[in-house]
Design a protein around this motif. Sequence first.
Motif, mmCIF file in Angstrom:
data_model
loop_
_atom_site.group_PDB
_atom_site.id
_atom_site.type_symbol
_atom_site.label_atom_id
_atom_site.label_comp_id
_atom_site.label_asym_id
_atom_site.label_seq_id
_atom_site.Cartn_x
_atom_site.Cartn_y
_atom_site.Cartn_z
ATOM 1 N N UNK A 119 -0.676 7.222 10.865
ATOM 2 C CA UNK A 119 0.469 7.079 9.966
ATOM 3 C C UNK A 119 1.369 5.906 10.320
ATOM 4 N N UNK A 120 1.197 5.350 11.519
ATOM 5 C CA UNK A 120 2.050 4.249 11.924
ATOM 6 C C UNK A 120 3.473 4.667 12.223
ATOM 7 N N UNK A 157 6.322 13.846 -8.789
ATOM 8 C CA UNK A 157 7.270 13.409 -7.765
ATOM 9 C C UNK A 157 6.903 12.084 -7.110
ATOM 10 N N UNK A 158 5.742 11.502 -7.459
ATOM 11 C CA UNK A 158 5.261 10.315 -6.780
ATOM 12 C C UNK A 158 6.247 9.157 -6.718
ATOM 13 N N UNK A 159 6.832 8.712 -7.855
ATOM 14 C CA UNK A 159 7.774 7.586 -7.782
ATOM 15 C C UNK A 159 8.958 7.850 -6.868
ATOM 16 N N UNK A 160 9.514 9.074 -6.925
ATOM 17 C CA UNK A 160 10.649 9.398 -6.061
ATOM 18 C C UNK A 160 10.227 9.449 -4.598
ATOM 19 N N UNK A 161 9.041 9.978 -4.323
ATOM 20 C CA UNK A 161 8.553 10.005 -2.942
ATOM 21 C C UNK A 161 8.394 8.587 -2.403
ATOM 22 N N UNK A 162 7.832 7.712 -3.226
ATOM 23 C CA UNK A 162 7.685 6.330 -2.795
ATOM 24 C C UNK A 162 9.030 5.684 -2.501
ATOM 25 N N UNK A 163 10.017 5.915 -3.389
ATOM 26 C CA UNK A 163 11.356 5.361 -3.165
ATOM 27 C C UNK A 163 11.981 5.934 -1.902
ATOM 28 N N UNK A 164 11.771 7.233 -1.660
ATOM 29 C CA UNK A 164 12.337 7.868 -0.469
ATOM 30 C C UNK A 164 11.734 7.282 0.797
ATOM 31 N N UNK A 165 10.422 7.095 0.799
ATOM 32 C CA UNK A 165 9.772 6.552 1.988
ATOM 33 C C UNK A 165 10.230 5.122 2.264
ATOM 34 N N UNK A 166 10.392 4.346 1.189
ATOM 35 C CA UNK A 166 10.885 2.987 1.395
ATOM 36 C C UNK A 166 12.318 3.006 1.920
ATOM 37 N N UNK A 192 7.133 0.699 5.326
ATOM 38 C CA UNK A 192 6.674 -0.470 4.591
ATOM 39 C C UNK A 192 5.720 -0.053 3.479
ATOM 40 N N UNK A 193 5.729 -0.811 2.382
ATOM 41 C CA UNK A 193 4.958 -0.438 1.197
ATOM 42 C C UNK A 193 3.484 -0.211 1.521
ATOM 43 N N UNK A 194 2.899 -1.067 2.344
ATOM 44 C CA UNK A 194 1.466 -0.938 2.598
ATOM 45 C C UNK A 194 1.137 0.265 3.469
ATOM 46 N N UNK A 195 2.154 0.885 4.072
ATOM 47 C CA UNK A 195 1.912 2.088 4.872
ATOM 48 C C UNK A 195 2.142 3.373 4.094
ATOM 49 N N UNK A 196 2.561 3.285 2.852
ATOM 50 C CA UNK A 196 2.791 4.480 2.040
ATOM 51 C C UNK A 196 1.441 4.981 1.535
ATOM 52 N N UNK A 197 1.082 6.236 1.821
ATOM 53 C CA UNK A 197 -0.216 6.751 1.378
ATOM 54 C C UNK A 197 -0.329 6.753 -0.143
ATOM 55 N N UNK A 198 -1.559 6.685 -0.638
ATOM 56 C CA UNK A 198 -1.793 6.698 -2.082
ATOM 57 C C UNK A 198 -1.667 8.097 -2.645
ATOM 58 N N UNK A 199 -2.033 9.104 -1.885
ATOM 59 C CA UNK A 199 -2.064 10.482 -2.357
ATOM 60 C C UNK A 199 -0.682 11.116 -2.230
#
Length: 809
Positions: free
Chosen positions: A229-230, A348-357, A362-369
Amino acid sequence: MTTLDVRLLGPLEVRIDGEPAAIHGNNARKLLAILLDEANRSVPIDGIVRGVWEDEFPERPIRAARNLVSDLRRDLRPFGDRIAITDGGEAYVCRIDPGELDVLRCKEHQRRAAALRATGDLDGAAQELRAALAAWRGRALSGVPGRLVEAIARGLDGDKLALLEQFFDVEIELGRHQDVLPELRGVVAKHATRQRFAAQLMRSLHACGRSVEALEHYESVREHLADSLGVDPDPELRAVHLEILRADSSAEPDAGEATPAGGIAIAPSTLPPTTARFTGRDEQIRALDQALDASASAAGSAVISGMGGVGKTTLAVHWAHRVAAEFPDGRLYFNLRGFDPSAPETGPGPALGAALRALGVEQHRIPADVEDQTGLYRTLLEGRKVLVVLDNVRDTRQARPLLPASPGSFTVITSRDPLVGLIMGGAAPIPLQELTSDESQQLLSGFLPGGKIDAGSRTAGRILRICGGLPLALSLVGAWAAAHPSASLVSLAERLESTSNILNVFSDKGSSLDLRTVFACSYQELGPRAAAAFRLLGLHPGPDITASAMASLAAIAPDQAAETLRELADAHLVEEHRPGRYTMHDLLRAYAVDRLETGVAQAERSIAARRMVEHYTHTAAEAGRLLALYRESLDFGEPAGGVRMETVRDARAARSWFAAEYQVLRGLVQLRSDEADLEHEPDSDPELDERIWQLAWCLAEYMMVRHRGDDLMAAQSAALNAARRVGNVRAEVVSLGYLAGALRLMGEEAAASKRIDRAVALAEQHGEAWAKAFVLGIVSVYSGRTGGGVGEDGGPGPVAESGPENSVP
């Protein structure tokens, strides 16, 4: 008495009087799973269609869904009448008693365990948790196919993991460290990145005198987290590590070991501003405070529910600012747009992505699933005391992945739906009603120059009665009155009473309130150009729009568009939520759609829609050209008259444009899909269909390199339908190729192979050699990218050349 027993926590089973009941066919099993996931709540028919048939609808999907319900009712006899039609024929509900469904029985055991634990009865709590866990017979809904069913199953299995964490906590509190070690080892082996289990295992090992083994396990987990997961171990796991080191006289803490308090590198704060005119809600604020006080030992949550315009968001944001100091590790806000009528359906995907950022990933470390995103999100928040506001939530499934699990964390959810599923899981219900007469008077007075109105006057009474206690209505009326100080309250009351009532869908059933009356009060004061622009905003998918896009939509100059948007903002019909970007409340968007349908001819609407799509398509094409290292050429032709392309000067500007407009672009690709219901194709508009296909083409690489498989699937499905409507076989083959790529990104190899076979067969049938080569080439590219990869400039990487240049349709 005949009994019913339905089981989802394992293979799907239905037992009537103890005997298995056969559910015939996978589609019927999918349907039953979908209905029971929302037990005793309405499920829209279009949701059933998408859940059962996914992207391969039958010829008449509504009729097919009703026939499937009839088949399922026969399988469930004598309980077939438990599945009833509701919501005026637009939805179905499966009514079931708590003792008849294993999921509900499990939740009842969990509720009892929480109550017993709160009173100090740990033995009783352990027994209830063990009984809850006994309901699981394997992976939830195993053997039932389908993407939606799999998402439901993942959520249920995630609930089991949370239940196991609670059980192990209680057993450890009881001192049964040796007893739980074998089970803990098995769970840790299966869920290596779930750090709470690792912490529990380390505590148990240490209590059994096996400190060295506990410390070795910490190092193993730390290395695994870094590799997979880095990320570093979370604060709780580091704290357990330090406790063991300090308890062992032969070991000293590493010099570089961070303390739990120092483990939090980022404390994001994304709350929107509160309003200075907040009024009332004392009872609800006390209820929120009480729910927060109860969350000290476990993550807490509250659901603020009520009708549209009743002030749910205002209350949530106001309270969040009020208690923000109690959450030093972060305050996060997400608008999930669950009830925006023109928003594309999203999870919830878009919100999860925004939360992780926001949390520094970093964007390339955000899982696809999405499931992996949820795991990483909760891992990062583990041990942190954070406040999360989830605004405009449609259903429990949309909210659940965004709930933090650490004790002391708190989530406030707003929804028009009571979200019974979350309440059953422990969320505090905060139903919101209209303001009282005194509160309404106070809110309206805050807008007026004199600061007060006479509530006893007939005129004030008329205004307050028409507003019906809705804060949104009161605020719109107050803003109008403040902007027109020379207008009397009598004229305002007469204007409100004389405006036709047409927004009945948003009426307050307890009074004569009609929100259209309130919206029209502001709309009728607009100048001709602003009024025309507001009507055309009914075409725009949202969530926001720029002056440049408004210029193309309305065929006006950019400076006129900027002035028009400012006029709409002054009238509180749009809001500049970010510099240069204007958004609308969902009720106002619905009103704009009504104004569009009643005030703009169909021919004019079609021309405006094409201008809007061309604006984004041509700009996306230019942005994509700047980002892609290689991209087959596509002839977009000349923009239509009135289209004002945005200037994209370099790759950095291109990336910023795609990021800012991404949600808009997703909605535009679905524009023709939204025009149709599930049984009727939209009206013929081949020019618009061609532009929609082109826009999906422009988005394909951007989505692919960011591992947005679900988005790519939705966009290319719409593109495929557009290509079929205009009879463009080559475009159809290309879209099938991209659909195969999307499925590969999502790990669905079998489904991807079917799309490839279909695309190749279609290309061979019509002699499309280039299209066939393109599909085979793009499949190769996607196979190599399922592990990630962006171009050197951060944009899309190169697409493998799969045919002659300048020959894309």
